[in-house]
Each structure stands twice: as structure tokens, then as C-alpha cells.
Design a protein around this motif. Structure first.
Motif, mmCIF file in Angstrom:
data_model
loop_
_atom_site.group_PDB
_atom_site.id
_atom_site.type_symbol
_atom_site.label_atom_id
_atom_site.label_comp_id
_atom_site.label_asym_id
_atom_site.label_seq_id
_atom_site.Cartn_x
_atom_site.Cartn_y
_atom_site.Cartn_z
ATOM 1 N N GLN A 268 46.238 97.672 17.273
ATOM 2 C CA GLN A 268 45.879 96.393 17.890
ATOM 3 C C GLN A 268 46.909 95.320 17.518
ATOM 4 O OE1 GLN A 268 43.635 95.749 20.193
ATOM 5 N NE2 GLN A 268 44.274 93.594 20.233
ATOM 6 N N SER A 269 47.332 95.315 16.269
ATOM 7 C CA SER A 269 48.268 94.255 15.881
ATOM 8 C C SER A 269 49.641 94.513 16.514
ATOM 9 C CB SER A 269 48.301 94.110 14.355
ATOM 10 O OG SER A 269 49.475 94.607 13.833
ATOM 11 N N ALA A 270 50.040 95.766 16.652
ATOM 12 C CA ALA A 270 51.320 96.069 17.325
ATOM 13 C C ALA A 270 51.236 95.704 18.805
ATOM 14 C CB ALA A 270 51.665 97.541 17.157
ATOM 15 N N TRP A 271 50.073 95.939 19.412
ATOM 16 C CA TRP A 271 49.850 95.594 20.832
ATOM 17 C C TRP A 271 50.006 94.094 21.042
ATOM 18 C CZ3 TRP A 271 49.252 98.533 25.134
ATOM 19 C CH2 TRP A 271 48.649 97.970 26.255
ATOM 20 N N GLU A 272 49.533 93.310 20.074
ATOM 21 C CA GLU A 272 49.615 91.849 20.176
ATOM 22 C C GLU A 272 51.061 91.362 20.109
ATOM 23 O OE1 GLU A 272 47.144 89.904 20.823
ATOM 24 O OE2 GLU A 272 45.612 91.466 20.651
ATOM 25 N N MET A 273 51.895 92.068 19.344
ATOM 26 C CA MET A 273 53.271 91.594 19.141
ATOM 27 C C MET A 273 54.130 91.752 20.383
ATOM 28 S SD MET A 273 54.631 92.599 15.392
ATOM 29 C CE MET A 273 53.960 94.257 15.323
ATOM 30 N N GLY A 274 53.793 92.761 21.195
ATOM 31 C CA GLY A 274 54.623 93.025 22.362
ATOM 32 C C GLY A 274 55.921 93.709 21.983
ATOM 33 N N THR A 275 56.677 94.111 22.989
ATOM 34 C CA THR A 275 57.979 94.790 22.908
ATOM 35 C C THR A 275 57.861 96.184 22.257
ATOM 36 O OG1 THR A 275 60.325 94.486 22.483
ATOM 37 C CG2 THR A 275 58.863 93.765 20.738
ATOM 38 N N PHE A 276 59.002 96.775 21.945
ATOM 39 C CA PHE A 276 58.997 98.160 21.448
ATOM 40 C C PHE A 276 58.537 98.264 20.004
ATOM 41 C CE2 PHE A 276 62.195 98.299 24.914
ATOM 42 C CZ PHE A 276 61.450 99.082 25.773
ATOM 43 N N ARG A 277 58.165 97.124 19.425
ATOM 44 C CA ARG A 277 57.606 97.196 18.075
ATOM 45 C C ARG A 277 56.387 98.116 18.071
ATOM 46 N NH1 ARG A 277 59.623 93.595 14.373
ATOM 47 N NH2 ARG A 277 60.981 92.054 15.277
ATOM 48 N N PHE A 278 55.719 98.176 19.212
ATOM 49 C CA PHE A 278 54.539 99.035 19.324
ATOM 50 C C PHE A 278 54.888 100.489 18.995
ATOM 51 C CE2 PHE A 278 51.339 101.494 21.606
ATOM 52 C CZ PHE A 278 50.188 100.888 21.119
ATOM 53 N N LEU A 279 56.117 100.866 19.298
ATOM 54 C CA LEU A 279 56.516 102.260 19.047
ATOM 55 C C LEU A 279 56.977 102.472 17.612
ATOM 56 C CD1 LEU A 279 58.674 102.749 22.260
ATOM 57 C CD2 LEU A 279 56.271 103.286 21.950
ATOM 58 N N PHE A 280 57.480 101.408 17.005
ATOM 59 C CA PHE A 280 58.132 101.600 15.707
ATOM 60 C C PHE A 280 57.375 100.998 14.537
ATOM 61 C CE2 PHE A 280 61.587 102.151 18.743
ATOM 62 C CZ PHE A 280 62.048 103.378 18.325
ATOM 63 N N GLU A 281 56.403 100.155 14.822
ATOM 64 C CA GLU A 281 55.714 99.502 13.700
ATOM 65 C C GLU A 281 54.252 99.922 13.640
ATOM 66 O OE1 GLU A 281 56.856 95.376 13.531
ATOM 67 O OE2 GLU A 281 58.929 95.975 13.196
ATOM 68 N N THR A 282 54.011 101.165 14.057
ATOM 69 C CA THR A 282 52.667 101.725 13.921
ATOM 70 C C THR A 282 52.738 102.835 12.866
ATOM 71 O OG1 THR A 282 53.203 103.001 15.915
ATOM 72 C CG2 THR A 282 51.759 101.087 16.177
ATOM 73 N N TRP A 283 53.247 104.005 13.296
ATOM 74 C CA TRP A 283 53.531 105.059 12.323
ATOM 75 C C TRP A 283 54.754 105.844 12.796
ATOM 76 C CZ3 TRP A 283 48.350 104.275 13.867
ATOM 77 C CH2 TRP A 283 47.946 104.918 15.023
ATOM 78 N N ASP A 284 55.340 106.556 11.856
ATOM 79 C CA ASP A 284 56.659 107.138 12.132
ATOM 80 C C ASP A 284 56.615 108.425 12.952
ATOM 81 O OD1 ASP A 284 57.638 105.045 10.700
ATOM 82 O OD2 ASP A 284 57.826 106.179 8.823
ATOM 83 N N ASP A 285 55.405 108.990 13.126
ATOM 84 C CA ASP A 285 55.363 110.256 13.867
ATOM 85 C C ASP A 285 54.822 110.085 15.283
ATOM 86 O OD1 ASP A 285 52.924 109.681 12.695
ATOM 87 O OD2 ASP A 285 52.442 111.760 12.166
#
Ligand code: NA7
Length: 540
Positions: A268-285
Motif C-alpha cells: 500500500q505504501s509503495a502504491w501511494e508513492m507511484g513510479t517504479f518504486r513499487f517494483l523495487f521498494e517492496t521486496w527483492d524477489d
């Protein structure tokens, strides 16, 4: 007599302009030939409604000049097409680049003359230019797919291809019934904008995709001050990130380290940030573990369900046949919300296949839909398309298109054995990464190679066949790291072009490793290249 230059560069986009700057630094004479009427490349051609970067603009830009970084003021998080053009005009004016560019100059053929050790470039219209070095900067996504259905010529309304959007067609479709075919990154940007004015907008979707929120916003002055103050660190960060993003390269955790509640909070917090952070700031796998990927997929499916009010439409928009990462995920601004508008409808063409374009519109699933405008957002013959569509011939008249029939073969994406003194800015098998950062590394590498040649009396610089074979193998092996969730869909695999070899088009091993490989070659007197001196340059 043909005009002769040290370097001919094909393409006046971001890559070609940067290459020109580098050749000037080296004191070489250079000419850019460009098919368009103006500079800008991707940003010149893609003027479709809603066109904008989906990379934050403060690193979707040139990094080589501190002055340019300091002086240019980006208005928004993601620059729109007009802003990108203004930026490129600013750079071109500041560095007086236009004097070495010629427009309306589409290349007909580029042929290596082995006896004279020079490239002969013939333009449509007959003009011939020659150069010692031939450098392509023709873009990764620049050869649009022609409308893929029969009957287009019989359509009585207007039709447009997004990648060749006419200059005189804006984004106001008031009173028009509009169709858009495709739901890739382009359509995802265009749909919300067109939906504001069109009397009716019908979206023809073949494959539902995971659209991440971009969360575009204007850039506050204070934010701009902090961006400018941190530029040195930002560029350093791009060197360690696999996609050359200015983020931490990993989170140091996998999905299984978190409880289901923690996972949802992180998403949810990555979704709020927008951009490709959603792919990289959740988990590494996210891309390497099917279960970890599926948690993310389910989260996005839930978002679609909660945003789109009509459950049937929501279901059609929900990807179920592939995971996030199998295709390059588009960023959207109110994309899913558009489908709540009463003037927007969705046709799933897997259920109702398009049979043909008719005089009145589109015949799909036995139903004729009537339109005033049809927009083809059906993508590009990506990565190799712009190169193989040119008639490029190396030693012995070998055609590049023929050479790459089974898939591209390069050394570090920049050179090909049998094509001496030819270099590519953003050639195939380069890093799947932020392109402005990739361009900077690649142009610097090519510049150093030209400098090395000049300093060492090398007249003919050509990739060794063994180095090409080795790089092809490295590219092939790199794809396996995340294959289980990525699959072989999309333009990244040539899968969108019938008959195209289905091989990975880019190096998925990470921008950081790619840059290291380039540095290794440059640091060892351009290992991987065959160097022929003046006396023997034209001897086989
Ligand atoms: P993409 O990402 O290749 O998307 C093309 C879209 O068009 C995609 O939804 C395709 O569906 C669809 N398509 C392609 N051919 C057809 C046919 N014949 N019929 C119906 N639909 C079709 O191109 P974009 O221009 O959106 O984005 C390219 C890149 O630009 C993007 O990745 C970013 O890097 C920026 P499919 O998914 O193949 O079923």
C-alpha cells in the motif's frame, strides 16, 4: 564529391544529440541525419494525447553538463511531450547543436566501402555523405507497427498511429466517436486524456496489463532545490541499480520475511508513492519468485476491483494470464478510473476478435462498431526494428537485417563483427534500464573507443567474432535469472512482431553489470575489438 565527415550519426533524438556532443569534445567533424523535420526523436514522433515520460524527469535528462542540470526547470514529476521538446531545444540551442544536423533526411542505405575504409550513406532523394565512423542512434521504440488489420484504407474516418502522430491533430475529440486499439504504455497515457472530450471512447484490449500509478505532480520549488543539491549522489546511485534508477538497489528482504499484514502495508505504501518504486521498494524477489510475484499481482487485482465500478469491466481489465514483470509495466494517471466514465467502454478482443476495419469502423466478434477516429496504439518493432529496416551493409555487402534474422548479435550492444567502424547508441542487447543513463554510459564508451583509435593509429575498429559470441551468450544466460515470472511476452522478446525471432532483445543482467563490462573492455585497450592500423586498414 560526397560531403565527408569523421562521423555520421543517424537520429537527432536524445542519443544522437548526446553523441554529437561527444564527437565535438574529441574535435571530430560530425553530421546528424534525421528523418523527421526536427530534433527530438521519440519526443518528436510521439505527440499523441497524454504523451509524457514515465520516468521522473530529474533523471530522464542529460547528466553530462552541470550547467544544463542547474539551469533547466522541470515543471512536473514526469515531463510531458511539449516539456521534453522544450528541454531538448534548450540543450540544442545552448550547445549550438543544430548546425551539425540535417532534417528531412531519411537514410536509404549505409554501406561500408572496404577498399576506402569508409561508410557511404545515401539519403532518400539521392544525397550521398561519407564518413569514417557510422553511428546509429535510431532509438529502441521508434519503428511503429503498421495498423495490423485489413481494411484500414476503406475507413471513411481518420486513423492515426500513436508513434507517428500528426502535428495538426491535438487531443480534443469533442463530438467524436473514438476507438483506440492497444492497452500498452502508450494507450494507458492516451486513454484518460481522450476520454475527457470524446463523445464516446471504445478501448480494444487484447491483453490486460498491470498499470501502476504514476502520481504525477508539479514540482515545488523546495523539492527542486533538493533535487539540484543531490545530483551527484543521484547519478552515483544510478550506477549501482539494475535498472539505473536512483534508488537503493535492494531492500534486503524477500516477501517471505514479512507477515501477510506487513506485506499489504508495504504494498500500500509503495502504491501511494507511484513510479517504479513499487517494483523495487517492496521486496527483492518480485521478479524472481512466483509466489512473491503473485502476492503483488493479487494486490493490484484488488486495486482494479476497488477502482472500477462495473464488475464485468473490472474483470476484463484484470490480468490473470501473466505476472507483473512479464511485460514492461505502464505507469498510469487515472487509467483505471477512466473506465468509470459513461463515455468509455471496453472490448476484450480475445473474446470478440477484430476481424477487419470497415468503412464505418471496426468489425469485432461479428459486431460492427462505428467510429469517426481509430487510434492504433499497437506498439513498435522494438529494439532492432529501426536498425533492420535500414539497409545497412558491412564487409562483403553483408546486410544487417540478414545477419540478425535469428536474433540480434552484438558486442556490448555497440558493435558488430563484420561492420567495422560502426557503433550503435542503444543497440540491441544493451541494458534494460533508464535510457538516459544508459545513453550516457554508451556514448562515453564509444567516445573513448574513437579517442583510443585516434591515439593509437587504429583505422578500423571492429568487434571480434568471439567477443560477439560471448556477449550473445551472456545476454542469453542473463534472461534466466527471472524467467519464471517474466515469461516471453511482449516486445522485449520480439513476440509482438509476427515472424520475428523470439529471443531476448535486451540485457537483463542489470545496468550495473553492463557498465562494468564496458569499463573492463575500455580499461584493457578495448578488448573484444579487432584493431587494424593505417597500413592494413583495407586489407582483409
Ligand atoms: P506496447 O507496450 O507494445 O503495447 C502495444 C499494445 O497494443 C498492447 O496492448 C498490445 O497487446 C496491443 N496490440 C499489439 N498488436 C495488436 C493487435 N494486432 N491487435 C490488438 N492489439 C494489439 O507499445 P506501447 O507503444 O504502448 O509502449 C511501448 C513502450 O513505450 C513501453 O513499453 C514503454 O517503454 C514506452 P498485447 O499486450 O500484445 O496483447
Amino acid at each position: 564529391m560526397a560531403d565527408h565527415y569523421d562521423v555520421i550519426i543517424v537520429g537527432a533524438g536524445i542519443g544522437g544529440m548526446r553523441m554529437l556532443v561527444e564527437t565535438r569534445k574529441l574535435g571530430l567533424s560530425a553530421r546528424i541525419v534525421e528523418a523527421g523535420e526536427d530534433l527530438g526523436g521519440t519526443w518528436y514522433w510521439n505527440r499523441y494525447p497524454g504523451a509524457r515520460t514515465d520516468t521522473e524527469c530529474w533523471y530522464y535528462c542529460y547528466s553530462f553538463s552541470k550547467e544544463i542540470l542547474d539551469e533547466w526547470v522541470w515543471p512536473e514529476r514526469y515531463a510531458n511531450q511539449e516539456s521534453m521538446m522544450d528541454y531538448l531545444y534548450f540543450v540544442a540551442d545552448k550547445l549550438d547543436l543544430r548546425r551539425d544536423m540535417q532534417f528531412n533526411s531519411r537514410v536509404q542505405s549505409s554501406i561500408y566501402d572496404e577498399e576506402a575504409n569508409k561508410w557511404v550513406v545515401t539519403l532518400e532523394g539521392g544525397e550521398v555523405l561519407t564518413a569514417k565512423y557510422f553511428i546509429t542512434a535510431t532509438g529502441l521504440l521508434s519503428a511503429p507497427v503498421a495498423p495490423p488489420y485489413e481494411g484500414v484504407e476503406s475507413f471513411s474516418g481518420e486513423y492515426y498511429v500513436t508513434g507517428q502522430w500528426p502535428e495538426n491533430v491535438g487531443s480534443d475529440f469533442t463530438g467524436k466517436r473514438v476507438a483506440i486499439i492497444g492497452t500498452g504504455a502508450t494507450a494507458v497515457q492516451a486513454i484518460p486524456i481522450i476520454s475527457y472530450t470524446a463523445e464516446q471512447l471504445t478501448v480494444f484490449q487484447r491483453t490486460a496489463t498491470y498499470v501502476l500509478p504514476s502520481r504525477n505532480h508539479t514540482i515545488e520549488d523546495a523539492h527542486r532545490v533538493s533535487i539540484h543539491a543531490n545530483y551527484d549522489d543521484l547519478w552515483k546511485q544510478t550506477e549501482t541499480h539494475p535498472w539505473a534508477l536512483p534508488y537503493e538497489p535492494n531492500m534486503g528482504r524477500v516477501a517471505a520475511d514479512l507477515t501477510p499484514e506487513e506485506q499489504q502495508a508495504v504494498l500500500q505504501s509503495a502504491w501511494e508513492m507511484g513510479t517504479f518504486r513499487f517494483l523495487f521498494e517492496t521486496w527483492d524477489d518480485v521478479f524472481t519468485n512466483v509466489e512473491a510475484n503473485e502476492i503483488v499481482n493479487e494486490f493490484i487485482r484488488g486495486k482494479i476491483k476497488s477502482i472500477v465500478k462495473d464488475p464485468e469491466v473490472a474483470e476484463k481489465l484484470t490480468p490473470r494470464d501473466h505476472g507483473l514483470g512479464a511485460k514492461r509495466p505502464p505507469l498510469g494517471q487515472f487509467y483505471y478510473e477512466s473506465f468509470n466514465r459513461p463515455n468509455v467502454s471496453l472490448v476484450d478482443i480475445k473474446e470478440s476478435p477484430i476481424e477487419r476495419i470497415t468503412e464505418k469502423g471496426i468489425l469485432a466478434g461479428g459486431v460492427e462498431h462505428e467510429f469517426d477516429v481509430i487510434i492504433f496504439a499497437t506498439g513498435f518493432d522494438a529494439v532492432t526494428g529501426a536498425l533492420v529496416r535500414q539497409d545497412i551493409r558491412g564487409v562483403g555487402g553483408q546486410q544487417l537485417a540478414e545477419r540478425w534474422k535469428g536474433g540480434p548479435e552484438t558486442y556490448l550492444s555497440v558493435a558488430i563483427d563484420g561492420f567495422p567502424n560502426m557503433f550503435m547508441v542503444l543497440g540491441p542487447q544493451g541494458p534494460f534500464a533508464i535510457l538516459t543513463v544508459a545513453i550516457e554510459h554508451i556514448v562515453q564508451f564509444i567516445g573513448k573507443a574513437l579517442e583510443f583509435a585516434a591515439e593509437n593509429g587504429v583505422e578500423r575498429l571492429e568487434a571480434e567474432s568471439s567477443a560477439v559470441a560471448e556477449w550473445v551468450d551472456i545476454v542469453d544466460r542473463a534472461k534466466d535469472a527471472s524467467l519464471e515470472v517474466r515469461g516471453t511476452y511482449s516486445w522485449l522478446w520480439g513476440a509482438n512482431i509476427p515472424g520475428k525471432a523470439r529471443v531476448i532483445q535486451q540485457y537483463m543482467g542489470g545496468s550495473d553489470k553492463f557498465v562494468a563490462a564496458m569499463r573492463e573492455s575500455a580499461g584493457s585497450e578495448f578488448s573484444g575489438f579487432r584493431k587494424v592500423g593505417a597500413a592494413t586498414a583495407s586489407v582483409k
